[in-house]
Structure formats: C-alpha cells, structure tokens
Design an enzyme around this catalytic site. Structure first.
Site, PDB file in Angstrom:
ATOM      1  N   GLY A 176       9.322 -17.499 -66.937  1.00  0.00           N
ATOM      2  CA  GLY A 176       8.072 -16.805 -66.272  1.00  0.00           C
ATOM      3  C   GLY A 176       7.421 -15.895 -67.228  1.00  0.00           C
ATOM      4  O   GLY A 176       6.080 -16.193 -67.499  1.00  0.00           O
ATOM      5  N   ASP A 177       7.968 -14.938 -67.914  1.00  0.00           N
ATOM      6  CA  ASP A 177       7.275 -14.025 -68.654  1.00  0.00           C
ATOM      7  C   ASP A 177       6.746 -14.687 -70.049  1.00  0.00           C
ATOM      8  O   ASP A 177       5.548 -14.493 -70.431  1.00  0.00           O
ATOM      9  CB  ASP A 177       8.380 -12.975 -69.378  1.00  0.00           C
ATOM     10  CG  ASP A 177       8.861 -12.263 -68.022  1.00  0.00           C
ATOM     11  OD1 ASP A 177       7.816 -11.305 -67.699  1.00  0.00           O
ATOM     12  OD2 ASP A 177       9.789 -12.532 -67.775  1.00  0.00           O
ATOM     13  N   THR A 178       7.523 -15.792 -70.492  1.00  0.00           N
ATOM     14  CA  THR A 178       6.969 -16.533 -71.670  1.00  0.00           C
ATOM     15  C   THR A 178       5.752 -17.421 -71.457  1.00  0.00           C
ATOM     16  O   THR A 178       4.799 -17.295 -72.259  1.00  0.00           O
ATOM     17  CB  THR A 178       8.081 -17.180 -72.405  1.00  0.00           C
ATOM     18  OG1 THR A 178       9.246 -16.348 -72.517  1.00  0.00           O
ATOM     19  CG2 THR A 178       7.444 -18.195 -73.581  1.00  0.00           C
TER      20      THR A 178
END
Length: 412
Positions: A176-178
């Site tokens: 999700g962050d990436t």
C-alpha cells in the site's frame, strides 16, 4: 561506487519531510535518477533515538537497518527538530529554493508548523508539494490515522488476498505504501510538466501545485475490474488463492520436489500448447475450451489435469518442458533464488554497495531502466545529520548561527 551517470533529474532540488515508507520511497526514486534530495529527520531527544524510524526497522547491522541502505541511498540527511520555530524557518528557506517538497505527515501537521502550501507556495510559486496521507487532504476521513496496511484493506486488496473462507492475508511487503509512493512520483512528474508549460513573465519558473495522494486511493486505482463488475452485475469478487478469477488456467501447481510453479496457460493458443505438453490433447482440442469463457466453466478440471502432470516432475523438469512448449511459467522464487538468478544479474538488478565498515551489501538495482540516462548510485545512505552543516550553509547560515542552533537543540 559506480562512476557518475547522466541523470534525467540532475538539478532538481527536493526536500523530504516524510518518514518510514511512502514519502521516502517516492524521494528515493527521484534521488536514484539524479535529484538532490535533502531528507529532514528529527534529532535525538534526551540523548536517545532520533532519525527516521526506518533506520531501526527489521534486520539491523551495526546499529542501522540494512533496509536503510536502499530507502535512503543518494540522499542527504539534515537533523532538525520541527517542533521549534527556528527549524521551521530553515525548512521555509529550503522550500524557497526547492522544486519539490515531499511530506507524509497526518493532514494539518504541516499547517500547524507554518509549512502548509499557502505559506510555502506564496514564497515559491513554482514549488510542487507531494502530500501522502492515509485518506487524503479532504473528505470525512482526512483526520484519521492511516497506515499502508489499513489502506490495503479499505482499497479492496485485502479482501482478495488469501484462500476462500479463511482470514485475508497481507501481501508480505508494504505494498500500500509503495503503490502510493509510485503514484506520488507520477504526480510529481506530471506537475513538473505542467510547471514547464506555465512559464510566463509573471511566473518565470512556472506554476507549482499540490499532489494529493491518499494511500487507499493508490491501492483502489490498481483494483482492475472490481468496481465495474459490481456496478454491472452486483458481483463481489472474493479471494481465490493462487488462481485468477475469471481467467483460466492460471494457477500455482505443486511439483514432485515440493516446489510450486506458476503456470499461465490462459491464452487460446497457449492453452492448446499447454495441453499438448501435459499429454492432454483431448482437452486442448475440446470445442468448448477454445476460449476463456469455456475454460473458466471447467477450471477445476483443468487445474486437476495440470496438477497431476506437475506432481510427477521436479520444478526444473516442469519449467524445461513448458519453455520448450512456449508456455509462460516460472518457479515461485524465494529471495535466495533471486540472489542466485543469472537473469537478475544480467539486468543489473543485484547491486553491490560497500558499507562504511568495509563489508559489501546486495541491494536492488534501479527501476525503470532508461537507455540514455539510467539511475545510479552516487552515495550511500547517510548517517543521521551527516549533511546538516553543509545544507545550512547552502541556505545562508553562518558558522556562528549553526553553532547556536546546535546549542539550543534545533539541529544535530
């Protein structure tokens, strides 16, 4: 260290105020391709801690996470206590000369410090601000704390992960962050293009803007046909393990040596070659299996036939046969497989960096690959505050001013 390479973002000045993954990964990507990234980190407090928490995450070597050597490569580190007005003024000085500022604090934090876009873009109308948060800068959820794992749930990804009837699982990395980081990089590059097109007498450097990336939206943007299928048919797609719902045959199959091989036989002609390879030409020539819709209706039968064939061969045997038949397939790699793979090496995806203690460390290469101006390794990840004095001099502070700020704990 590699020789200097031509860099497409050389001369781009970036101020990074983020921590952990989403904001710093975006800045890392820009730094890989030549941007001068100044990373602002909190100094130690009461003699303890300090710096981006990622410095201590996961496996640590000589007090520093080896992950740090990837996330912070090519960056410069300045240790500033953003709670103090003098530190906030230094950020304003940096932003006045910067092209891009990246932050991933909760919405409103930058405004509380006097570092919101209405302030920074007033002094530098060309500034592009990437703001990454859980739920975005607007909307009823904007003030909720947001992490990538929560965004994966809200964005629809977690519901699709795992085996039917079991607890949904995470992908295994901070996807999700990436995804949010990569959307942020796309947004920055689009905003730079817009800035270039808005150069005028009144705006000699062009007009900047705010790039608002919500973690959940970045995940949702990758959910393919999930929403239109629900809208058109009321279909709520669920987890399907290693298979691909509605596309057949594509699955992971167990081999005689205990390895799993991913086989993608879902193209019409590929399917016929696959069936011939496994000794089931009857299935390959069956009239109702000549298109994907027919194969989906009999997917359990097809998976059983393929699984029976792979069960009698090692993974190496399966892959050799499928390569000869021109059927897409691959072993499910561990990191040990990756590190030993000649194709990874040939593509320069396994880079060696020399650490300060003289040891070598394998890190990922630079993606995407550009033929004329590739990414490159210019410097190792910095120690906390390694570049504080140099950067403060660049914004016009004297040695006496720097010493006074250090004495008061504003910088470290």
């Amino acid at each position: 260290m590699s020789a200097p390479l031509p860099s497409p973002l050389q001369g781009l000045k970036v101020v990074e105020l983020g921590q952990l993954i989403a904001g710093p990964f975006a800045a890392k990507t820009l730094a890989d391709f030549g941007a001068d990234v100044v990373k602002i980190e909190p100094p130690p407090r009461n003699g303890r801690g300090g710096g981006d928490p990622l410095r201590g995450w996961r496996l640590v070597k000589d007090g520093t996470s080896v992950w740090w050597q990837v996330q912070a490569r090519n960056k410069r580190s300045v240790a500033l206590d953003l709670r103090q007005p003098e530190a906030q003024d230094i950020v304003r000085r940096l932003a006045a000369e910067a092209d891009v500022l990246i932050e991933n604090f909760r919405p409103g934090a930058m405004e509380e410090w006097g570092l919101g876009p209405e302030v920074l873009q007033r002094q530098n109308p060309a500034l592009i601000m990437l703001r990454v948060s859980g739920y975005g800068q607007t909307g009823p959820y904007r003030d909720r704390p947001g992490f990538g794992v929560v965004a994966e749930a809200m964005g629809g990804l977690r519901h699709l992960s795992g085996e039917p009837g079991r607890v949904p699982v995470r992908v295994g990395v901070s996807i999700g962050d990436t995804l949010a980081s990569l959307h942020g990089v796309i947004g920055i590059l689009l905003a730079l293009q817009h800035r270039h097109r808005t150069v005028s007498h009144e705006a000699p450097r062009g007009r900047g803007q705010v790039v608002d990336v919500a973690l959940f939206e970045a995940v949702f943007n990758c959910m393919e046909s999930l929403l239109p299928e629900y809208s058109a048919f009321g279909a709520v797609r669920g987890p399907a393990g290693s298979a691909m719902p509605g596309i057949a045959p594509t699955n992971a199959y167990l081999c005689a040596d205990g390895s799993h091989v991913l086989i993608a036989g879902n193209g019409d002609s590929i399917f016929r070659r696959l069936m011939a390879c496994i000794g089931r030409p009857d299935l390959g020539e069956a009239p109702d299996l000549q298109d994907n819709a027919g194969r989906v209706a009999r997917v359990a039968e097809l998976d059983a036939a393929i699984g029976a064939w792979t069960a009698g061969l090692t993974a190496q045997g399966v892959l050799a046969a499928l390569e000869a038949a021109e059927v897409p397939a691959g072993k499910i790699y561990t990191v040990a497989d990756i590190a030993a793979d000649p194709h990874y090496a040939a593509r320069d995806m396994l880079r060696t960096v020399r650490l300060d203690d003289g040891s070598d460390l394998l890190v990922p290469g630079f993606v995407p690959r550009l033929s004329a101006s590739p990414g490159g390794h210019r410097r190792n990840a910095p120690a906390l505050g390694q570049d504080t004095d140099a950067v403060l001099r660049e914004v016009g502070l004297s040695e006496a001013q720097i010493a006074a700020l250090r004495e008061r704990g504003v910088v470290a």
